[in-house]
Design a protein around this motif. Structure first.
Motif, PDB file in Angstrom:
ATOM      1  N   TRP A 163      49.280  37.279  39.133  1.00  0.00           N
ATOM      2  CA  TRP A 163      48.242  38.374  38.697  1.00  0.00           C
ATOM      3  C   TRP A 163      48.369  38.337  37.059  1.00  0.00           C
ATOM      4  O   TRP A 163      47.156  38.053  36.391  1.00  0.00           O
ATOM      5  CB  TRP A 163      48.218  39.481  39.361  1.00  0.00           C
ATOM      6  CG  TRP A 163      47.626  40.743  38.304  1.00  0.00           C
ATOM      7  CD1 TRP A 163      48.200  41.685  37.659  1.00  0.00           C
ATOM      8  CD2 TRP A 163      46.245  41.053  38.203  1.00  0.00           C
ATOM      9  NE1 TRP A 163      47.475  42.693  37.088  1.00  0.00           N
ATOM     10  CE2 TRP A 163      45.928  42.117  37.279  1.00  0.00           C
ATOM     11  CE3 TRP A 163      45.167  40.428  38.686  1.00  0.00           C
ATOM     12  CZ2 TRP A 163      44.746  42.752  36.768  1.00  0.00           C
ATOM     13  CZ3 TRP A 163      43.701  40.871  38.337  1.00  0.00           C
ATOM     14  CH2 TRP A 163      43.735  42.089  37.263  1.00  0.00           C
ATOM     15  N   PHE A 166      47.057  35.141  35.658  1.00  0.00           N
ATOM     16  CA  PHE A 166      45.449  35.382  35.564  1.00  0.00           C
ATOM     17  C   PHE A 166      44.893  36.349  34.423  1.00  0.00           C
ATOM     18  O   PHE A 166      44.281  35.839  33.621  1.00  0.00           O
ATOM     19  CB  PHE A 166      44.944  36.072  36.983  1.00  0.00           C
ATOM     20  CG  PHE A 166      43.497  36.219  36.955  1.00  0.00           C
ATOM     21  CD1 PHE A 166      42.723  35.210  37.378  1.00  0.00           C
ATOM     22  CD2 PHE A 166      43.308  37.710  36.925  1.00  0.00           C
ATOM     23  CE1 PHE A 166      41.412  35.443  37.424  1.00  0.00           C
ATOM     24  CE2 PHE A 166      41.946  37.785  37.000  1.00  0.00           C
ATOM     25  CZ  PHE A 166      40.998  36.759  37.348  1.00  0.00           C
ATOM     26  N   THR A 191      39.784  42.989  33.439  1.00  0.00           N
ATOM     27  CA  THR A 191      40.989  43.323  34.010  1.00  0.00           C
ATOM     28  C   THR A 191      41.149  44.709  34.403  1.00  0.00           C
ATOM     29  O   THR A 191      41.369  45.050  35.418  1.00  0.00           O
ATOM     30  CB  THR A 191      42.205  42.753  33.155  1.00  0.00           C
ATOM     31  OG1 THR A 191      42.108  43.626  31.875  1.00  0.00           O
ATOM     32  CG2 THR A 191      42.183  41.410  32.885  1.00  0.00           C
ATOM     33  N   SER A 208      41.095  38.908  46.838  1.00  0.00           N
ATOM     34  CA  SER A 208      40.689  39.096  45.359  1.00  0.00           C
ATOM     35  C   SER A 208      41.861  39.319  44.578  1.00  0.00           C
ATOM     36  O   SER A 208      43.061  39.811  44.964  1.00  0.00           O
ATOM     37  CB  SER A 208      39.922  40.501  45.472  1.00  0.00           C
ATOM     38  OG  SER A 208      39.976  41.009  43.909  1.00  0.00           O
ATOM     39  N   PRO A 209      41.796  38.543  43.295  1.00  0.00           N
ATOM     40  CA  PRO A 209      42.848  38.689  42.480  1.00  0.00           C
ATOM     41  C   PRO A 209      43.304  40.273  42.021  1.00  0.00           C
ATOM     42  O   PRO A 209      44.463  40.299  41.856  1.00  0.00           O
ATOM     43  CB  PRO A 209      42.498  37.856  41.135  1.00  0.00           C
ATOM     44  CG  PRO A 209      41.376  36.976  41.577  1.00  0.00           C
ATOM     45  CD  PRO A 209      40.858  37.816  42.730  1.00  0.00           C
ATOM     46  N   TRP A 210      42.206  40.853  42.282  1.00  0.00           N
ATOM     47  CA  TRP A 210      42.527  42.338  41.477  1.00  0.00           C
ATOM     48  C   TRP A 210      43.205  43.157  42.654  1.00  0.00           C
ATOM     49  O   TRP A 210      44.026  44.205  42.408  1.00  0.00           O
ATOM     50  CB  TRP A 210      41.092  43.125  41.406  1.00  0.00           C
ATOM     51  CG  TRP A 210      40.438  42.235  40.212  1.00  0.00           C
ATOM     52  CD1 TRP A 210      40.583  42.980  38.870  1.00  0.00           C
ATOM     53  CD2 TRP A 210      39.778  41.289  39.885  1.00  0.00           C
ATOM     54  NE1 TRP A 210      40.013  42.184  37.938  1.00  0.00           N
ATOM     55  CE2 TRP A 210      39.253  41.396  38.470  1.00  0.00           C
ATOM     56  CE3 TRP A 210      39.120  40.382  40.739  1.00  0.00           C
ATOM     57  CZ2 TRP A 210      38.601  40.287  38.017  1.00  0.00           C
ATOM     58  CZ3 TRP A 210      38.375  39.607  40.302  1.00  0.00           C
ATOM     59  CH2 TRP A 210      38.137  39.158  39.052  1.00  0.00           C
ATOM     60  N   LEU A 212      45.899  41.983  44.171  1.00  0.00           N
ATOM     61  CA  LEU A 212      47.300  41.264  44.058  1.00  0.00           C
ATOM     62  C   LEU A 212      48.346  42.304  43.827  1.00  0.00           C
ATOM     63  O   LEU A 212      49.604  42.288  44.520  1.00  0.00           O
ATOM     64  CB  LEU A 212      47.649  40.155  43.085  1.00  0.00           C
ATOM     65  CG  LEU A 212      47.053  38.532  43.652  1.00  0.00           C
ATOM     66  CD1 LEU A 212      47.298  37.656  42.447  1.00  0.00           C
ATOM     67  CD2 LEU A 212      47.595  38.223  44.993  1.00  0.00           C
ATOM     68  N   SER A 232      44.645  35.562  48.591  1.00  0.00           N
ATOM     69  CA  SER A 232      44.285  36.113  47.144  1.00  0.00           C
ATOM     70  C   SER A 232      45.150  35.335  46.192  1.00  0.00           C
ATOM     71  O   SER A 232      44.599  34.918  45.144  1.00  0.00           O
ATOM     72  CB  SER A 232      44.709  37.510  47.159  1.00  0.00           C
ATOM     73  OG  SER A 232      43.754  38.382  48.113  1.00  0.00           O
ATOM     74  N   THR A 236      43.479  33.381  43.573  1.00  0.00           N
ATOM     75  CA  THR A 236      43.668  33.524  41.814  1.00  0.00           C
ATOM     76  C   THR A 236      44.198  32.369  41.125  1.00  0.00           C
ATOM     77  O   THR A 236      43.640  31.915  40.127  1.00  0.00           O
ATOM     78  CB  THR A 236      44.878  34.403  41.826  1.00  0.00           C
ATOM     79  OG1 THR A 236      44.539  35.629  42.853  1.00  0.00           O
ATOM     80  CG2 THR A 236      45.172  35.024  40.520  1.00  0.00           C
TER      81      THR A 236
END
Lengths: 260, 66, 299
Positions: A163, A166, A191, A208-210, A212, A232, A236
């Motif tokens: 994350w 990212f 972010t 979703s990356p968010w 992680l 995820s 990402t």
């Protein structure tokens, strides 16, 4: 990859000489120590201040070491990411603005080397700082709370690190695209603000990356379902690659905007 | 005073030392560099009084390149 | 022989504004060309495009025999106000520039030191560039521009920001470089242009309004005339009465347009001696580059 090692060396020198290599780890380590220490001593501090009713003592929750790791991650998710954005928002846009980029851009260097040199050094500083922070926390958690399974900690930190890469890639790509102020604003939106939105309305999607930072805590619960976590992570990594391509292209595209 | 003795200094000490190092690095940089956004005396106050946050603020906003 | 560089109809538009409008010229190898024009004429735009930093809206830039590699590797560029990373020393910066420009890695330190000695920064090469004065930055700018022995050296106002001593020294360096490479430089200081130039390019509002060698341009705008200053107004009047030439007079000075009157210095002198005129000076005058600049570039 023309000029890659030179540009890498330049970034390294820049961040050692402007002290980022020193103060960023210090900040994350201090947060890493503060979290277990304050959580451990908070009941006593409250008691010694004395305004608490007697029975409040029993209401104070008993934290586990795992929970302290997660609350430290919460700190890094807000203040930590803000520090990362503000420290690196001008990585490319700042060089264009003050004109120092001009004497690089007129040379036969590749913009892939240029962007990757920055990407590697910035990620190195960020990950190094966060890892040191978690290590400091680990030491204190073991003393003040309980022993946490080392494998779980490594998996937890590794997941969170993806994350962070990212986040760094978003910041650098935006800095390649926009002036520093715009890059910082949009990076905060993408972010921090979106993180909040995703946690509110994001129950409908699971990859979703968010998510992680939330999924990272699954490693502390042995029988968690990990398929969403793995998907995820995969998404990402794909997004990181796309953002790098985007960043390389934009730093080249915007090269003519450098102050001559 | 009994409460002071109760504080586990061996655990707190590293925290104080690290904060102190951060502050010293910021102060040495501001005095040696002297190129800040805004008056550099102001930054000395922010670093000394603002502690952890003060030093972070200096490194992010106070320090000027070129 | 084909020229080193051929520029055809080079154009740069920013919105509807033509920063550079269909400019064409050639640069011969080992020549120095001065790009002259008032501020905003498009000098920096032209140099930025040749350096590869800015892409043209139209027209073409062609190097001798075409270029197989990145054109940036055969060009050295010195911006008007070169900016350096303040936390690098002059040597570190020059080494970085050398390596980025493809100088062999084992040679970079030697080459960087040699170049810094050449521009007169040998003593301070280990100092951080953040501590450098304007003149030192200009020299370092020159060092990074020539470190890879470029075929074409582009210099944007290389000496304008310097004091007279610094300007003298940098001009000497440039004249030395002229023997080894091709130079295109912009300036608004005409003495500099007069000192080192094989070709003049006058820009005005993005257009190339005049070009040629110094002598060619001079001949075109020279308006050669013979100027005579008399001791007194009576002498002047006595002269205008006897002379067969069409003259214009102002104060104690009479001037004869040589092209109209086919007058020669010798005949003027013999008239003056024959009539025993009292004169202070007799002079052959042509327009200075400054006069030409005012005519061509300003209007």
């Amino acid at each position: 990859m023309n000029g890659f090692s030179v540009l890498l060396q330049k970034e390294w020198r820049e961040h050692t000489r402007n002290f980022k290599m020193l103060w960023m780890p210090l900040v994350f380590i201090i947060f890493g120590i503060l979290e277990p220490v304050t959580n451990h001593f908070l009941p006593e501090i409250m008691k010694s201040i004395g305004n608490m009713p007697e029975e409040a003592e029993f209401l104070w929750p008993e934290f586990t070491g795992e929970e302290i790791f997660m609350s430290l991650l919460g700190q890094y998710q807000s203040i930590g990411i803000l520090v990362i954005i503000l420290a690196f928002m001008g990585t490319i846009s700042g060089e264009r603005k003050n004109g120092t980029a001009t004497l690089l851009y007129v040379r036969p260097m590749s913009f892939l080397s240029y962007f990757l040199g920055k990407w590697i050094v910035v990620n190195g500083i960020v990950l190094g700082s966060v890892w040191l922070g978690f290590m400091a926390a680990w030491y204190y958690i073991e003393i003040l709370f309980n022993r946490v399974d080392a494998g779980a900690i490594f998996a937890f930190v590794a997941t969170y690190s993806v994350w962070l890469v990212f986040v760094v890639t978003v910041v650098l790509a935006l800095s390649a695209w926009l002036p520093t102020g715009g890059a910082a604003g949009l990076a905060i939106l993408i972010t921090l603000v979106y993180q909040f939105i995703d946690s509110l309305i994001g129950t409908y999607w699971t990859v979703s990356p968010w998510k992680l930072s939330m999924y990272a805590s699954y490693w502390f619960e042995p029988d968690s379902e990990l398929s969403n976590l793995w998907m995820s992570l995969g998404l990402t990594v794909i997004l990181i690659v796309i953002l790098i391509v985007f960043g390389v292209f934009l730093s080249k595209w915007n090269a003519s905007k450098t102050t001559v | 005073m009994a409460e002071l003795a109760n504080i586990p200094w061996n655990l707190i000490m590293p925290l104080i030392v690290l904060q102190f190092i951060l502050m010293i690095v910021a102060l040495v940089d501001v005095i040696r560099h002297r190129r800040t956004n805004g008056p550099f005396i102001m930054w000395i106050f922010i670093i000394v009084l603002g502690n952890l946050i003060g030093s972070i603020l200096y490194f992010i906003f106070g320090r000027r390149q070129v | 022989m084909t020229p080193l560089l051929q520029v055809d109809n080079l154009t740069k538009k920013y919105g509807s504004i033509h920063a550079l409008d269909t400019v064409s010229f050639e640069l011969e190898e080992h020549t120095a060309t001065a790009l002259i024009g008032p501020n905003g004429a498009g000098k920096t735009t032209a140099l930025s495009m040749l350096s590869g930093l800015v892409s043209p809206t139209g027209g073409s830039i062609q190097f001798q025999g075409g270029v197989k590699q990145d054109i940036r590797s055969i060009i050295g560029f010195l911006p008007q106000y070169p900016k350096f990373f303040p936390w690098l020393s002059a040597l570190e910066f020059t080494e970085m520039a050398a390596r980025l420009s493809g100088v062999e890695t084992r040679q970079t330190t030697i080459e960087a030191k040699k170049t810094l000695e050449f521009v007169g920064l040998g003593e301070v090469m280990n100092k951080k560039t953040g501590t450098f004065s304007g003149g030192m930055k200009q020299r370092l700018g020159l060092a990074q521009a020539i470190i890879h022995k470029p075929k074409l050296l582009l210099l944007d106002e290389p000496v304008s920001a310097l004091d007279p001593v610094g300007r003298r020294q940098v001009m000497e360096l440039l004249k030395e470089l002229q023997r080894k490479t091709t130079i295109l430089y912009s300036t608004h200081i005409l003495n500099d242009a007069e000192e080192m130039t094989d070709q003049l390019l006058f820009l005005r509002q993005g257009k190339l309004v005049e070009h040629g060698s110094l002598d060619e341009v001079r001949a075109r705008y020279a308006e050669p005339r013979i100027v005579i200053e008399f001791e007194g107004i009576q002498e002047l009047q006595r002269f205008t009465e006897v002379t067969k030439w069409q003259v214009t007079s102002k104060g104690l000075i009479v001037s004869i347009d040589v092209r109209l009157e086919k007058a020669e210095m010798s005949s003027v002198l013999s008239v003056l001696t024959a009539g025993k005129f009292l004169v202070r000076r007799v002079e052959w005058q042509t327009a200075s580059l400054e006069d030409i600049f005012m005519k061509v570039a300003v209007i």
